[in-house]
Write a protein that holds these residues in place. Structure first.
Motif, mmCIF file in Angstrom:
data_model
loop_
_atom_site.group_PDB
_atom_site.id
_atom_site.type_symbol
_atom_site.label_atom_id
_atom_site.label_comp_id
_atom_site.label_asym_id
_atom_site.label_seq_id
_atom_site.Cartn_x
_atom_site.Cartn_y
_atom_site.Cartn_z
ATOM 1 N N LEU A 10 0.858 -1.110 0.042
ATOM 2 C CA LEU A 10 0.040 -0.053 -0.293
ATOM 3 C C LEU A 10 0.775 1.378 0.086
ATOM 4 N N LYS A 11 1.894 1.465 1.156
ATOM 5 C CA LYS A 11 2.801 2.388 1.721
ATOM 6 C C LYS A 11 3.981 2.658 -0.158
ATOM 7 N N GLU A 12 4.026 1.287 -1.239
ATOM 8 C CA GLU A 12 4.349 1.847 -2.071
ATOM 9 C C GLU A 12 3.550 1.479 -3.503
ATOM 10 N N GLY A 13 2.891 1.792 -3.578
ATOM 11 C CA GLY A 13 0.979 2.267 -3.866
ATOM 12 C C GLY A 13 1.659 0.508 -5.236
ATOM 13 N N ARG A 14 1.809 -0.359 -4.797
ATOM 14 C CA ARG A 14 1.711 -1.459 -6.103
ATOM 15 C C ARG A 14 0.477 -2.103 -5.620
ATOM 16 N N ILE A 15 -0.010 -1.772 -5.144
ATOM 17 C CA ILE A 15 -1.854 -1.436 -5.424
ATOM 18 C C ILE A 15 -2.451 -0.543 -5.202
ATOM 19 N N ALA A 67 -2.798 -0.034 18.055
ATOM 20 C CA ALA A 67 -3.326 1.705 18.002
ATOM 21 C C ALA A 67 -1.708 2.239 17.386
ATOM 22 N N ASN A 68 -0.860 1.499 17.117
ATOM 23 C CA ASN A 68 0.516 1.825 16.615
ATOM 24 C C ASN A 68 1.290 0.644 15.596
ATOM 25 N N SER A 69 -0.356 0.016 15.208
ATOM 26 C CA SER A 69 0.266 -0.412 13.944
ATOM 27 C C SER A 69 0.701 -0.059 12.942
ATOM 28 N N PRO A 70 1.710 0.156 11.536
ATOM 29 C CA PRO A 70 1.438 1.072 10.849
ATOM 30 C C PRO A 70 0.320 0.390 9.283
ATOM 31 N N LEU A 71 -0.647 -0.434 10.150
ATOM 32 C CA LEU A 71 -2.052 -0.514 8.794
ATOM 33 C C LEU A 71 -2.559 0.980 9.118
ATOM 34 N N PHE A 72 -2.335 1.196 10.477
ATOM 35 C CA PHE A 72 -2.917 3.154 9.966
ATOM 36 C C PHE A 72 -2.241 4.146 9.838
ATOM 37 N N GLU A 73 -1.381 3.729 8.963
ATOM 38 C CA GLU A 73 -0.977 4.853 8.081
ATOM 39 C C GLU A 73 -0.233 5.024 7.041
ATOM 40 N N CYS A 74 -1.600 3.954 6.469
ATOM 41 C CA CYS A 74 -1.636 4.090 4.991
ATOM 42 C C CYS A 74 -3.089 4.578 4.645
#
Ligand code: NAD
Length: 305
Positions: A244-249, A264-271
């Motif tokens: 997601l971060k690299e825009g591969r999808i 709450a700090n999961s990197p998922l929430f950074e996307c």
């Protein structure tokens, strides 16, 4: 009076009907919320209605349970092997929530394709009048992995939306897929390469765990979206974050997570291209009512023989 422990918050929440039904049939109902309470409560209970709480081998072995009713269909939180060894049947509420989960899947398709959450947040919170250029879903390719009760409902709805539907499920007949005007595919790779939307509808087990990882994500189109309303562990979340971060999808929608609730700090929430909901797939009044009554009924039927 037989004691039935109920470990699911939605049992009897909107209508007392399922509780009344159990009481009319000679059961006393004890509700528990916390995992620790469940362990104690089932020691002298004969029946258990359970949602997502973990029911371990040790809990089963030290209990007096005669029957376990899963409030839902995914039994990965219950040690079914231990229950079977003790002769305890585990029932499920088959089909009770299929429509609701399928409808959430369709809601995700539109939310992703039209940037609905993004557009709402822009105007509502930022007061910014900005356009989002989305895309129509009609004519797009929908890849459905798993052609069970939920997968079938998703297929029917996607076909009605004018989507070209591919189905990967090695355990069903190709004719049953064609009957719903979808196209069966022999391998997952083909589905991943050709789909604009990929949606997971398989149970979690040893063979499906992490079935969508780095390799699978890299096979998807850059413009494609991933939807998971099944179980979090089906997707390698670390690989998903990277994609997601690299825009591969283009984006993803998750109703389920490997850890619930996710940290709450999961990197998922950074996307920003990720939509999340808190395992609400089956949370409609209709599905809850059907699940409640089916679970209660399976317990009453078991003791009636
Ligand atoms: P189901 O048992 O009716 O169907 C599952 C299908 O997956 C079957 O047709 C099976 O052949 C297929 N399958 C199994 N392994 C596969 C594999 N490796 N590749 C492709 N297909 C495979 O189950 P269902 O009622 O459709 O539910 C699917 C899952 O949805 C459940 O196991 C549960 O985890 C999840 N679920 C989530 C919610 C929610 O609230 N989000 C609610 C209900 C169910």
């Amino acid at each position: 009076m037989r004691k039935v422990v109920v470990a699911t918050r939605t049992f009897g929440r909107y209508t007392k009907e399922p509780i009344d039904y159990l009481e009319r049939n000679g059961f006393v109902v004890l509700r528990v919320e916390k995992e620790e309470e469940l362990r104690e409560a089932i020691k002298d209970a004969e029946a258990l209605i359970v949602g997502t709480h973990t029911v371990t081998r040790e809990m089963i072995e030290s209990s007096n349970l005669k029957v376990i009713a899963k409030h839902g269909v995914g039994v990965d939180n219950i040690d079914v092997e231990a229950a079977t060894e003790k002769g305890i049947p585990v029932t499920i509420t088959l089909g009770a929530n299929s429509l609701s989960v399928a409808e959430l899947t369709i809601a995700f398709i539109f939310a992703l394709s039209r940037g609905l959450i993004w557009a709402h947040n822009k105007l509502f919170y930022e007061k910014k009048w900005e356009g989002y250029v989305g895309q129509e879903v009609s004519g797009k390719v929908m890849g459905v992995i798993g052609f069970g009760s939920i997968g079938r409902e998703v297929v029917k709805k996607a076909v009605c939306l004018g989507m070209n539907v591919l189905v990967y499920d090695p355990y069903v007949s190709k004719d049953s897929v064609r009957l719903l005007e979808a196209t069966p595919v022999d391998d997952l790779e083909q589905l991943l390469k050709e789909s604009d939307f990929v949606s997971l509808h398989v149970p979690l087990n040893e063979s499906t765990k992490n079935m969508i990882g780095e390799r699978e994500l890299s096979l998807m189109k850059k413009s494609a979206f991933l939807i998971n309303t099944s179980r979090g562990e089906l997707v390698d979340e670390e690989a998903l974050v990277k994609a997601l971060k690299e825009g591969r999808i283009a984006g993803a929608a998750l109703d389920v997570f490997s850890e619930e609730p996710p940290d709450a700090n999961s990197p998922l929430f950074e996307c920003p291209n990720l939509i999340t909901t808190a395992h609400i797939g089956a949370h409609t009044k209709e599905a809850i009512f059907r699940m409640n009554m089916m679970a209660a009924q399976s317990i009453v039927d078991f003791f009636k023989g």
